[in-house]
Design a protein around this motif. Structure first.
Motif, PDB file in Angstrom:
ATOM      1  N   CYS A   1     -56.906 -53.927 -25.284  1.00  0.00           N
ATOM      2  CA  CYS A   1     -57.976 -53.755 -24.296  1.00  0.00           C
ATOM      3  C   CYS A   1     -58.921 -52.631 -24.724  1.00  0.00           C
ATOM      4  N   ARG A   2     -58.353 -51.543 -25.202  1.00  0.00           N
ATOM      5  CA  ARG A   2     -59.203 -50.430 -25.653  1.00  0.00           C
ATOM      6  C   ARG A   2     -60.036 -50.826 -26.872  1.00  0.00           C
ATOM      7  N   ALA A   3     -59.464 -51.611 -27.780  1.00  0.00           N
ATOM      8  CA  ALA A   3     -60.221 -52.077 -28.944  1.00  0.00           C
ATOM      9  C   ALA A   3     -61.374 -52.978 -28.504  1.00  0.00           C
ATOM     10  N   ALA A   4     -61.123 -53.846 -27.539  1.00  0.00           N
ATOM     11  CA  ALA A   4     -62.182 -54.727 -27.031  1.00  0.00           C
ATOM     12  C   ALA A   4     -63.293 -53.910 -26.386  1.00  0.00           C
ATOM     13  N   LEU A   5     -62.907 -52.913 -25.590  1.00  0.00           N
ATOM     14  CA  LEU A   5     -63.913 -52.086 -24.920  1.00  0.00           C
ATOM     15  C   LEU A   5     -64.668 -51.190 -25.896  1.00  0.00           C
ATOM     16  N   ALA A   6     -64.039 -50.826 -26.999  1.00  0.00           N
ATOM     17  CA  ALA A   6     -64.750 -50.068 -28.037  1.00  0.00           C
ATOM     18  C   ALA A   6     -65.828 -50.942 -28.668  1.00  0.00           C
ATOM     19  N   ALA A   7     -65.542 -52.233 -28.796  1.00  0.00           N
ATOM     20  CA  ALA A   7     -66.518 -53.170 -29.369  1.00  0.00           C
ATOM     21  C   ALA A   7     -67.609 -53.523 -28.364  1.00  0.00           C
ATOM     22  N   ASP A   8     -67.245 -53.593 -27.072  1.00  0.00           N
ATOM     23  CA  ASP A   8     -68.211 -53.938 -26.030  1.00  0.00           C
ATOM     24  C   ASP A   8     -67.739 -53.333 -24.708  1.00  0.00           C
ATOM     25  N   PRO A   9     -68.324 -52.221 -24.297  1.00  0.00           N
ATOM     26  CA  PRO A   9     -67.886 -51.558 -23.067  1.00  0.00           C
ATOM     27  C   PRO A   9     -68.254 -52.309 -21.789  1.00  0.00           C
ATOM     28  N   ASP A  10     -68.938 -53.448 -21.904  1.00  0.00           N
ATOM     29  CA  ASP A  10     -69.357 -54.207 -20.728  1.00  0.00           C
ATOM     30  C   ASP A  10     -68.461 -55.410 -20.427  1.00  0.00           C
ATOM     31  N   LEU A  11     -67.233 -55.392 -20.901  1.00  0.00           N
ATOM     32  CA  LEU A  11     -66.292 -56.483 -20.612  1.00  0.00           C
ATOM     33  C   LEU A  11     -65.564 -56.157 -19.309  1.00  0.00           C
ATOM     34  N   ALA A  12     -66.089 -56.663 -18.212  1.00  0.00           N
ATOM     35  CA  ALA A  12     -65.565 -56.315 -16.890  1.00  0.00           C
ATOM     36  C   ALA A  12     -64.090 -56.655 -16.739  1.00  0.00           C
ATOM     37  N   MET A  13     -63.680 -57.846 -17.126  1.00  0.00           N
ATOM     38  CA  MET A  13     -62.289 -58.229 -16.936  1.00  0.00           C
ATOM     39  C   MET A  13     -61.355 -57.379 -17.788  1.00  0.00           C
ATOM     40  N   THR A  14     -61.816 -56.947 -18.936  1.00  0.00           N
ATOM     41  CA  THR A  14     -60.986 -56.084 -19.772  1.00  0.00           C
ATOM     42  C   THR A  14     -60.818 -54.719 -19.111  1.00  0.00           C
ATOM     43  N   HIS A  15     -61.878 -54.223 -18.467  1.00  0.00           N
ATOM     44  CA  HIS A  15     -61.737 -52.989 -17.679  1.00  0.00           C
ATOM     45  C   HIS A  15     -60.715 -53.207 -16.558  1.00  0.00           C
ATOM     46  N   ARG A  16     -60.775 -54.359 -15.901  1.00  0.00           N
ATOM     47  CA  ARG A  16     -59.803 -54.634 -14.822  1.00  0.00           C
ATOM     48  C   ARG A  16     -58.392 -54.688 -15.372  1.00  0.00           C
ATOM     49  N   ASN A  17     -58.202 -55.345 -16.502  1.00  0.00           N
ATOM     50  CA  ASN A  17     -56.867 -55.414 -17.092  1.00  0.00           C
ATOM     51  C   ASN A  17     -56.363 -54.017 -17.448  1.00  0.00           C
ATOM     52  N   LEU A  18     -57.235 -53.217 -18.057  1.00  0.00           N
ATOM     53  CA  LEU A  18     -56.838 -51.863 -18.422  1.00  0.00           C
ATOM     54  C   LEU A  18     -56.531 -51.037 -17.172  1.00  0.00           C
ATOM     55  N   ALA A  19     -57.280 -51.240 -16.107  1.00  0.00           N
ATOM     56  CA  ALA A  19     -56.994 -50.552 -14.845  1.00  0.00           C
ATOM     57  C   ALA A  19     -55.600 -50.912 -14.348  1.00  0.00           C
ATOM     58  N   GLY A  20     -55.248 -52.174 -14.434  1.00  0.00           N
ATOM     59  CA  GLY A  20     -53.919 -52.608 -14.010  1.00  0.00           C
ATOM     60  C   GLY A  20     -52.814 -52.004 -14.860  1.00  0.00           C
ATOM     61  N   ILE A  21     -53.040 -51.963 -16.150  1.00  0.00           N
ATOM     62  CA  ILE A  21     -52.065 -51.366 -17.072  1.00  0.00           C
ATOM     63  C   ILE A  21     -51.845 -49.897 -16.723  1.00  0.00           C
ATOM     64  N   LEU A  22     -52.950 -49.179 -16.568  1.00  0.00           N
ATOM     65  CA  LEU A  22     -52.863 -47.752 -16.271  1.00  0.00           C
ATOM     66  C   LEU A  22     -52.235 -47.503 -14.906  1.00  0.00           C
ATOM     67  N   ALA A  23     -52.546 -48.346 -13.944  1.00  0.00           N
ATOM     68  CA  ALA A  23     -51.953 -48.202 -12.611  1.00  0.00           C
ATOM     69  C   ALA A  23     -50.438 -48.411 -12.675  1.00  0.00           C
ATOM     70  N   GLU A  24     -50.005 -49.406 -13.446  1.00  0.00           N
ATOM     71  CA  GLU A  24     -48.564 -49.648 -13.590  1.00  0.00           C
ATOM     72  C   GLU A  24     -47.861 -48.458 -14.224  1.00  0.00           C
ATOM     73  N   ARG A  25     -48.571 -47.711 -15.027  1.00  0.00           N
ATOM     74  CA  ARG A  25     -48.002 -46.519 -15.657  1.00  0.00           C
ATOM     75  C   ARG A  25     -48.103 -45.280 -14.772  1.00  0.00           C
ATOM     76  N   GLY A  26     -48.723 -45.426 -13.615  1.00  0.00           N
ATOM     77  CA  GLY A  26     -48.858 -44.296 -12.712  1.00  0.00           C
ATOM     78  C   GLY A  26     -50.055 -43.413 -12.996  1.00  0.00           C
ATOM     79  N   GLU A  27     -50.994 -43.887 -13.824  1.00  0.00           N
ATOM     80  CA  GLU A  27     -52.194 -43.123 -14.169  1.00  0.00           C
ATOM     81  C   GLU A  27     -53.333 -43.539 -13.241  1.00  0.00           C
ATOM     82  N   ALA A  28     -53.200 -43.120 -11.961  1.00  0.00           N
ATOM     83  CA  ALA A  28     -54.103 -43.591 -10.917  1.00  0.00           C
ATOM     84  C   ALA A  28     -55.564 -43.240 -11.170  1.00  0.00           C
ATOM     85  N   ASP A  29     -55.851 -42.029 -11.611  1.00  0.00           N
ATOM     86  CA  ASP A  29     -57.246 -41.626 -11.821  1.00  0.00           C
ATOM     87  C   ASP A  29     -57.896 -42.428 -12.941  1.00  0.00           C
ATOM     88  N   ALA A  30     -57.178 -42.593 -14.042  1.00  0.00           N
ATOM     89  CA  ALA A  30     -57.714 -43.376 -15.157  1.00  0.00           C
ATOM     90  C   ALA A  30     -57.893 -44.834 -14.744  1.00  0.00           C
TER      91      ALA A  30
END
Length: 173
Positions: A96-125
């Protein structure tokens, strides 16, 4: 030319949009047979497998696409989504981070990364990526292969009404 790799890609992509993943899978398989070094055909193949809930095959095809074109935002985004779907949070985050490095406007990839970070307890990120996703696309609609219920979402400010089925975690062009 109906048998060219481009034709297989166009046909497979159209069939995915028409929600005919079995037929799309065959088109992408033929394209890969004709041009095995074209990453986008492997991305399409991975997307078709994902739509058919054939996760291991999807991950294999998307991994091949990343190997063929390490800069492909779609290969990384698709692989990140599939790894997230299968519970590989570390691999999913990497892609997900590699995709966003290539194109920061991938909304669904931001959502997926948000879910990943939330599952890890990284609420702010996680919240930062949710906000980025919402800023890019105020509405997310993804149809599941087997919707269980249909919901009519009423919106405000003349944005319209949208019919939403049970959501999945994939976005495609």
């Amino acid at each position: 030319d109906a048998g060219s790799p481009d034709a297989f890609y166009v046909r497979g992509s159209a069939l995915l949009r028409l929600r005919r993943p079995d037929a799309a899978l065959e088109a992408f398989r033929q394209g890969v047979a004709e041009a095995p070094s074209q990453a986008r055909l492997h991305v399409g193949l991975g997307d078709a497998y994902a739509e058919l809930d054939r996760d291991a095959e999807s991950i294999a095809a998307l991994s091949r696409a990343v190997a063929l074109d390490p800069g492909s935002k779609w290969a990384h985004a698709g692989l990140g989504a599939m790894l997230y779907r299968t519970g590989d949070l570390a691999g999913a985050e990497l892609h997900c981070r590699a995709a966003l490095a290539a194109d920061p406007d991938l909304a669904m990839t931001h959502r997926n990364l948000a879910g990943i970070l939330a599952e890890r307890g990284e609420a702010d990120a996680a919240q930062a990526h949710r906000e980025a996703a919402f800023a890019i696309a105020n509405l997310f609609v993804a149809r599941a292969p087997q919707p269980r219920a249909t919901v009519l979402a009423l919106t405000t400010a003349d944005t319209g009404n949208v019919q939403i089925g049970r959501a999945s975690c994939r976005e495609r062009v």
